[in-house]
Design a protein around this motif. Structure first.
Motif, PDB file in Angstrom:
ATOM      1  N   SER A 122      80.988  76.647 -19.007  1.00 49.95           N
ATOM      2  CA  SER A 122      80.096  76.978 -17.905  1.00 49.95           C
ATOM      3  C   SER A 122      80.497  78.337 -17.345  1.00 49.95           C
ATOM      4  CB  SER A 122      80.201  75.942 -16.793  1.00 49.95           C
ATOM      5  OG  SER A 122      79.500  76.372 -15.628  1.00 49.95           O
ATOM      6  N   ASN A 123      79.496  79.103 -16.976  1.00 46.80           N
ATOM      7  CA  ASN A 123      79.723  80.382 -16.315  1.00 46.80           C
ATOM      8  C   ASN A 123      79.891  80.162 -14.810  1.00 46.80           C
ATOM      9  OD1 ASN A 123      79.912  83.110 -15.870  1.00 46.80           O
ATOM     10  ND2 ASN A 123      77.795  83.590 -16.374  1.00 46.80           N
ATOM     11  N   ILE A 124      80.303  81.206 -14.114  1.00 45.42           N
ATOM     12  CA  ILE A 124      80.283  81.246 -12.649  1.00 45.42           C
ATOM     13  C   ILE A 124      79.374  82.398 -12.256  1.00 45.42           C
ATOM     14  CG2 ILE A 124      81.636  81.409 -10.531  1.00 45.42           C
ATOM     15  CD1 ILE A 124      84.095  80.729 -12.229  1.00 45.42           C
ATOM     16  N   ALA A 125      78.299  82.078 -11.529  1.00 41.96           N
ATOM     17  CA  ALA A 125      77.333  83.094 -11.124  1.00 41.96           C
ATOM     18  C   ALA A 125      77.941  84.035 -10.086  1.00 41.96           C
ATOM     19  CB  ALA A 125      76.085  82.412 -10.546  1.00 41.96           C
ATOM     20  N   ASP A 149      74.380  79.643 -21.216  1.00 41.61           N
ATOM     21  CA  ASP A 149      73.345  79.659 -22.248  1.00 41.61           C
ATOM     22  C   ASP A 149      72.553  78.358 -22.145  1.00 41.61           C
ATOM     23  OD1 ASP A 149      71.736  79.702 -24.494  1.00 41.61           O
ATOM     24  OD2 ASP A 149      73.336  80.262 -25.887  1.00 41.61           O
ATOM     25  N   ALA A 150      71.531  78.364 -21.293  1.00 36.81           N
ATOM     26  CA  ALA A 150      70.743  77.149 -21.077  1.00 36.81           C
ATOM     27  C   ALA A 150      70.042  76.694 -22.357  1.00 36.81           C
ATOM     28  CB  ALA A 150      69.714  77.385 -19.973  1.00 36.81           C
ATOM     29  N   GLY A 168      69.124  69.965 -26.828  1.00 36.30           N
ATOM     30  CA  GLY A 168      70.284  70.807 -27.084  1.00 36.30           C
ATOM     31  C   GLY A 168      71.600  70.049 -27.166  1.00 36.30           C
ATOM     32  N   ASN A 169      72.670  70.772 -26.905  1.00 34.32           N
ATOM     33  CA  ASN A 169      74.008  70.173 -26.974  1.00 34.32           C
ATOM     34  C   ASN A 169      74.180  69.023 -25.995  1.00 34.32           C
ATOM     35  OD1 ASN A 169      75.072  71.878 -28.990  1.00 34.32           O
ATOM     36  ND2 ASN A 169      75.616  73.447 -27.494  1.00 34.32           N
ATOM     37  N   PHE A 170      73.603  69.164 -24.805  1.00 31.41           N
ATOM     38  CA  PHE A 170      73.792  68.115 -23.797  1.00 31.41           C
ATOM     39  C   PHE A 170      73.222  66.779 -24.277  1.00 31.41           C
ATOM     40  CE2 PHE A 170      74.321  70.690 -19.577  1.00 31.41           C
ATOM     41  CZ  PHE A 170      75.381  71.372 -20.144  1.00 31.41           C
ATOM     42  N   HIS A 171      72.047  66.806 -24.896  1.00 32.43           N
ATOM     43  CA  HIS A 171      71.480  65.547 -25.387  1.00 32.43           C
ATOM     44  C   HIS A 171      72.322  64.975 -26.524  1.00 32.43           C
ATOM     45  CE1 HIS A 171      68.753  62.393 -26.356  1.00 32.43           C
ATOM     46  NE2 HIS A 171      68.440  62.900 -27.528  1.00 32.43           N
ATOM     47  N   GLN A 172      72.856  65.850 -27.362  1.00 31.50           N
ATOM     48  CA  GLN A 172      73.724  65.359 -28.442  1.00 31.50           C
ATOM     49  C   GLN A 172      75.004  64.734 -27.883  1.00 31.50           C
ATOM     50  OE1 GLN A 172      72.660  65.188 -31.682  1.00 31.50           O
ATOM     51  NE2 GLN A 172      70.800  65.820 -30.603  1.00 31.50           N
ATOM     52  N   LEU A 173      75.498  65.293 -26.812  1.00 29.54           N
ATOM     53  CA  LEU A 173      76.663  64.686 -26.163  1.00 29.54           C
ATOM     54  C   LEU A 173      76.297  63.336 -25.546  1.00 29.54           C
ATOM     55  CD1 LEU A 173      78.224  67.875 -24.515  1.00 29.54           C
ATOM     56  CD2 LEU A 173      79.121  66.606 -26.481  1.00 29.54           C
TER      57      LEU A 173
END
Length: 440
Positions: free
Chosen positions: A78-81, A90-91, A118-123
């Protein structure tokens, strides 16, 4: 390698003595101030956000067998804005990119109508299939630590940062997605600030970072505990990826931090590498020091010599001496190799501790077998390396044998476990993680 066998026996004896010397420090480590001691072993594997662009998917954790050897996946990063809040780096890779059935954990393709892909659903799919596996969002890293110093600067900024990370990754409130759509994916947060009061990748920094890092972790722990209480008594993990070099370690409050976090993933790699453009060739993650290492030793007058000698055992001893409990230390292991070129064979025809004329591009462990040369194991440092006299190329990396030595060390000292950067560096059949996962 070609050294006489009595040297190997001497090295093993020295290793045993060093472990025994460290053990009393380990036994005296402070207790966790927040909970009963947790002595369960952990094996943490880093999975990168950008792996989907080079063909490494969450499904690879299943096909390689890694999912059976790991207790936790840390997702990077995760980035920090600029406003000091957690934000996706990278959404598209995180939750927008559709994953087809061939690369999906459960064999079904993502659709354009589902809220999280994306990756979140795979997780999500991975957790459904392996409910005991923990998944943690890692914040920062080398490229995303720019705004840590500002985010940690005041009570208000720390509270804002912690709340934003929990809202996004624990509560699952992603931008542009239905509220709570990503809830339940992540079991905690890892802070990878590289580094407090150090420039890192050109980051703003200052001496205030040292204590502010501790305060930032304390705020996160407080808010994670509150979120866990609201979720019916769930414990959300909080870990920190912390440096190995003694100078960088001196700029964090090891003892206080170890009482806040569940454990620290101490980054015991990159001891040496291509930034030392002319060598000498050494190990990037040696377990023990070698008596033949030409690197300067720390002294009272020069405690942090440039490119000074360092080893995993010495890093662990330093953490213990600074107040860390052994169960709060996880040793990190690289799944990649650094290399040098123009390296002479040296007296043992293995290229070790020799000067170089240039550097080789880093490669993953799964590419090492294709590199010409012979693999050696230093009996003193317990390090693996490869040297080819024809091309005069030297590689430093970890292999199953050197990893097994580290796992024995972890167990002997009662350390919490191990961590790797990163899983896509392993072979398709999980050669490294099968050795690495022995810490469970």
């Amino acid at each position: 390698m070609s050294r006489p066998s009595h040297h190997r026996r001497t090295a093993l004896a020295a290793a045993a003595v060093l472990s025994l010397a460290i053990a009393p420090i380990a036994a005296a480590g402070p207790a966790n101030a927040h909970a009963a001691p947790d002595t369960s072993k952990v094996s943490v594997g880093y999975m990168t956000q950008w792996g989907v662009y080079s063909g490494y998917y969450t499904k690879n954790l299943v096909t390689s067998g890694a999912v059976h050897k790991l207790t936790e996946i840390d997702y990077a990063f995760s980035n920090i804005a600029p406003d000091g809040t957690c934000a996706s780096a990278d959404a598209w890779a995180d939750w927008q990119k559709p994953i087809d059935g061939a690369n999906s954990v459960d064999g079904t393709s993502d659709t354009w109508t589902q809220p999280v892909a994306g990756n979140f659903h795979q997780l999500q799919e991975l957790k459904k299939a392996y409910p005991d596996l923990k998944i943690v969002m890692s914040v920062g890293g080398w490229s995303e630590s720019t705004n840590f110093s500002a985010a940690a600067a005041t009570p208000e900024s720390r509270a804002k940062f912690a709340q934003s990370c929990i809202d996004m990754y624990i509560n699952g409130n992603l931008p542009g997605v239905a509220p709570g759509a990503a809830a339940g994916i992540f079991d905690g947060i890892a802070i990878d600030w590289e580094y407090p009061n150090e420039v890192g990748n050109g980051n703003p920094h200052g001496p205030q970072d040292t204590h502010n890092f501790t305060l930032l972790l304390a705020e996160l722990r407080k808010q994670l505990d509150a979120a866990g209480a609201a979720a019916g008594g769930k414990h959300y993990l909080l870990t920190a990826d912390t440096p190995s070099g003694a100078e960088k370690v001196s700029k964090i409050e090891v003892g206080p931090i170890s009482k806040i976090v569940d454990w620290m993933n101490v980054m015991t790699f990159d001891f040496n590498g291509p930034w030392e453009t002319t060598g000498p060739t050494e190990s990037q993650s040696n377990l023990f020091p070698s008596p033949f290492d030409p690197a300067p030793r720390p002294t009272r007058s020069n405690p942090y010599p440039d490119n000074g000698e360092i080893s995993v055992a010495e890093v662990v001893a330093n953490y213990l001496a600074h107040g860390a409990s052994p169960r709060k230390i996880a040793v990190s292991i690289p799944f990649y190799a650094h290399g040098w070129t123009g390296v002479a064979p040296g007296p043992h025809n293995d290229g070790l501790f020799q000067s170089a004329t240039g550097v080789a591009a880093d490669v993953n462990y799964n590419q090492i077998a294709a590199q010409p040369g012979t693999v050696h194991h230093d009996p003193f440092s317990r390090a693996a390396y490869k040297y080819d006299p024809a091309t005069k190329t030297y590689w430093t990396f970890d292999d199953p044998q050197s990893i097994r030595d580290k796992v024995l060390f972890i167990k002997a000292l009662g350390l919490r476990g191990d961590m790797t950067w990163s899983l896509e560096g392993d072979t398709a059949d999980g050669q490294l993680v099968n050795a690495f996962g022995l810490a469970q």
